[in-house]
Write a protein that holds these residues in place. Structure first.
Motif, short mmCIF file in Angstrom:
data_model
loop_
_atom_site.label_atom_id
_atom_site.label_comp_id
_atom_site.label_asym_id
_atom_site.label_seq_id
_atom_site.Cartn_x
_atom_site.Cartn_y
_atom_site.Cartn_z
N PRO A 299 0.82 -1.21 0.00
CA PRO A 299 0.00 0.00 0.00
C PRO A 299 0.86 1.26 0.00
O PRO A 299 1.85 1.32 0.70
CB PRO A 299 -0.79 -0.09 1.32
CG PRO A 299 -0.68 -1.51 1.75
CD PRO A 299 0.58 -2.06 1.17
N ASN A 300 0.48 2.20 -0.81
CA ASN A 300 1.16 3.49 -0.93
C ASN A 300 2.58 3.36 -1.51
O ASN A 300 3.32 4.33 -1.52
CB ASN A 300 1.22 4.25 0.40
CG ASN A 300 -0.16 4.70 0.85
OD1 ASN A 300 -1.12 4.62 0.09
ND2 ASN A 300 -0.25 5.16 2.07
N LEU B 108 -7.58 -0.94 2.72
CA LEU B 108 -6.43 -0.09 2.39
C LEU B 108 -5.22 -0.92 1.99
O LEU B 108 -4.25 -0.40 1.45
CB LEU B 108 -6.06 0.78 3.59
CG LEU B 108 -7.05 1.90 3.91
CD1 LEU B 108 -6.65 2.61 5.20
CD2 LEU B 108 -7.15 2.90 2.76
C1 LIG Z 1 -1.65 5.45 2.48
O1 LIG Z 1 -1.67 6.86 2.38
C2 LIG Z 1 -2.90 7.42 2.80
C3 LIG Z 1 -2.86 8.93 2.47
O2 LIG Z 1 -1.61 9.48 2.72
C4 LIG Z 1 -3.11 7.14 4.28
O3 LIG Z 1 -4.32 7.71 4.72
C5 LIG Z 1 -3.13 5.65 4.50
O4 LIG Z 1 -3.22 5.34 5.86
C6 LIG Z 1 -1.88 4.99 3.92
N1 LIG Z 1 -2.10 3.55 3.94
C7 LIG Z 1 -1.26 2.69 4.48
C8 LIG Z 1 -1.69 1.27 4.50
O5 LIG Z 1 -0.18 3.03 4.92
#
Ligand SMILES: *[C@@H]1O[C@H](CO)[C@@H](O)[C@H](O)[C@H]1NC(C)=O
Ligand SMILES: *[C@@H]1O[C@H](CO)[C@@H](O)[C@H](O)[C@H]1NC(C)=O
Ligand SMILES: *[C@@H]1O[C@H](CO)[C@@H](O)[C@H](O)[C@H]1NC(C)=O
Length: 473
Positions: free
Chosen positions: A90-91, A112
């Motif tokens: 993720p991300n 997520l």
């Molecule tokens: C990914 O990035 C978003 C926005 O910056 C954040 O809200 C989210 O928690 C992040 N997800 C993970 C799994 O780190």
């Protein structure tokens, strides 16, 4: 190609012909129709691409330069989510999962840790206009245009397309793609391991379940021409053959890459995974069709278990290293991060490199030859049947060493090999020490030193470079 041209066949026969193709063949096409039914495909392509020396001067390719396009369906995601989440970071990983319809409430809010999703564009008008042989295929190909429109093009070097049950090994993918010039036209993929699938579709096609990569200029050309492509090839019956055909029309052909695995096989694929060639593992597919790859685990837990090794150090994953213990007359084959086989006999590398045929062919009633590679049949001979150990744990040690451990699956239930006179029955665990050096341009195998005290439970292997003239002897 001609065998897929059914535009002149009367409709009733067309239906039969298409059903026949569907039953025995590929990919994207039918998992979308029958999300729960097995689809097909993997292979070791026999031609390994000799990579030309890099001449481009861009910054090195890293994970941020790869965009993943996964074409799935809402119905299948409920049970395939575990595969997607096994490799998606993720991300960190870029890209989208394309669904046919919006997700139902039971998979919302969207996890997520899953790839972000998009719902495919409504293509009814286009489908009515071109009347494709398989009406769901345009969605699969159109996804390339949709992702191209969606993505910020900053740092977009490669588009990697896969199915919703494709497991990608992203670090290895980066290492392999980094060797190619992303400013040129490349179509990188792998045929199926099933000879007949390649014969019927193409030996020069990147099978969709194994995943394939397109360099940015090729993605752009494809995206700009996708509707014409769909019109030209509306008679073809799988997504990946349409892709190959359109890409060929741009003057680009497949660069085959070992390490992308369609897994058009059934049953126990441990024999195949225990003899992986010396090339980075890039993908696995069809893990919900074959048996779980580790004993006493389900399919999803098995892939998460393999990922324990992949997440710490991916480069060597599954690559086979063969060692000899002359004192005991043993041959030892290690599939790093997956399995170890001990044979109570000295056997040549050329033989141990052949996968043991623990698996079955993809099709129900196939004619031989089945596979794109040579195999060995499982043996009940006590000198030729291995003691089998599976990956247990991984640990990063100091001084750039990695320790992986392997446990015995079960007793071999055979007497010791008489001519050897050194039984391996006592061994319950194997400890393998290897360096963290990346294995990318691999022109030669590694060798290893084996220490084992007669009758002990633990055996230790230390990988090292082979000596200049070291042979099995
Ligand atoms: C990914 O990035 C978003 C926005 O910056 C954040 O809200 C989210 O928690 C992040 N997800 C993970 C799994 O780190
Ligand atoms: C990837 O490379 C780019 C330069 O092309 C750099 O800006 C970026 O920080 C790198 N990202 C990662 C994750 O290494
Ligand atoms: C290894 O096997 C060979 C042939 O099977 C045999 O002649 C030899 O004595 C064995 N060596 C040892 C150390 O057991």
């Amino acid at each position: 190609m001609r065998s897929f041209d059914i535009s002149h066949v009367p409709n009733v026969y067309k239906t039969i012909l298409i059903s026949g193709l569907v039953l025995s063949s590929t990919i994207i096409f039918y998992y979308v129709i029958h999300p729960k039914s097995p689809t097909n495909s993997f292979v070791v392509s026999r031609i390994e691409k000799t990579l030309s020396q890099s001449t481009f001067t861009d910054t090195p390719t890293n994970i941020s330069h790869l965009v993943f396009g996964i074409v799935g369906s809402e119905g299948a995601w409920h049970h395939r989510k575990g595969y997607g989440e096994a490799w998606w970071q993720p991300n960190v990983t870029r890209g989208y999962l394309y669904l046919d319809i919006p997700p139902t409430v039971d998979i919302l809010p969207w996890s997520l840790t899953s790839p972000p999703y998009r719902v495919s564009e409504d293509l009814t008008k286009l489908i009515n206009e071109i009347n494709p042989a398989v009406p769901i295929l345009p969605r699969v190909l159109h996804a390339i245009l949709e992702i191209f429109r969606e993505e910020d093009h900053e740092g977009f070097r490669w588009l990697v397309m896969g199915d919703d049950d494709t497991i990608f090994f992203v670090d290895n993918m980066v290492d392999v793609l980094a060797k190619y010039d992303h400013t040129k036209y490349y179509y990188i993929g792998s045929p199926s391991e099933c000879l007949n699938s390649n014969f019927r579709f193409s030996f020069n096609m990147g099978f969709g379940g194994a995943g394939f990569a397109l360099s940015y200029p090729l993605v752009k050309a494809f995206a700009n021409n996708v509707e014409d492509c769909l019109k030209r090839y509306s008679h073809l019956v799988t997504g990946d053959i349409i892709e190959m055909s359109c890409i060929a029309d741009f003057g680009v052909n497949l660069s085959p890459q070992k390490g992308l695995h369609q897994i058009d096989l059934r049953g126990d694929i441990s024999g195949l995974l225990s003899s992986h060639p010396k090339t980075p593992l890039m993908s696995l597919h069809h893990l919900d069709v074959v048996d779980p790859i580790f004993p006493n685990m389900d399919a999803i837990n098995s892939i998460h278990h393999l990922m324990k090794a992949a997440n710490i150090y991916q480069s060597r994953l599954l690559q086979q290293t063969i060692c000899y213990n002359r004192k005991h007359n043993w041959s030892i084959s290690v599939s790093w991060g997956y399995s170890v086989h001990i044979y109570e006999k000295i056997m040549p590398r050329s033989l141990l490199q052949l996968p043991i045929e623990t698996f079955q062919p993809w099709a129900a009633n196939p004619n031989p030859p089945f596979y794109m590679f040579n195999t060995r049949l499982p043996s009940n001979d006590q000198c030729e049947s291995p003691h089998v150990f599976f990956f247990d744990s991984i640990e990063k040690m100091s001084d750039n060493l990695i320790l992986t451990t392997y446990y015995r699956r079960s007793s071999r239930e055979l007497p010791p090999c008489v001519s050897s006179s050194h039984s391996a029955d006592y061994v319950t665990h194997i400890y393998v020490y290897s360096s963290v050096t990346k294995r990318i341009e691999i022109n030669r195998c590694e060798c290893c030193d084996h220490t084992y005290a007669e009758g002990a439970k633990n055996a230790v292997l230390k990988f090292r470079e082979c000596m200049p003239d070291e042979i099995m002897a």
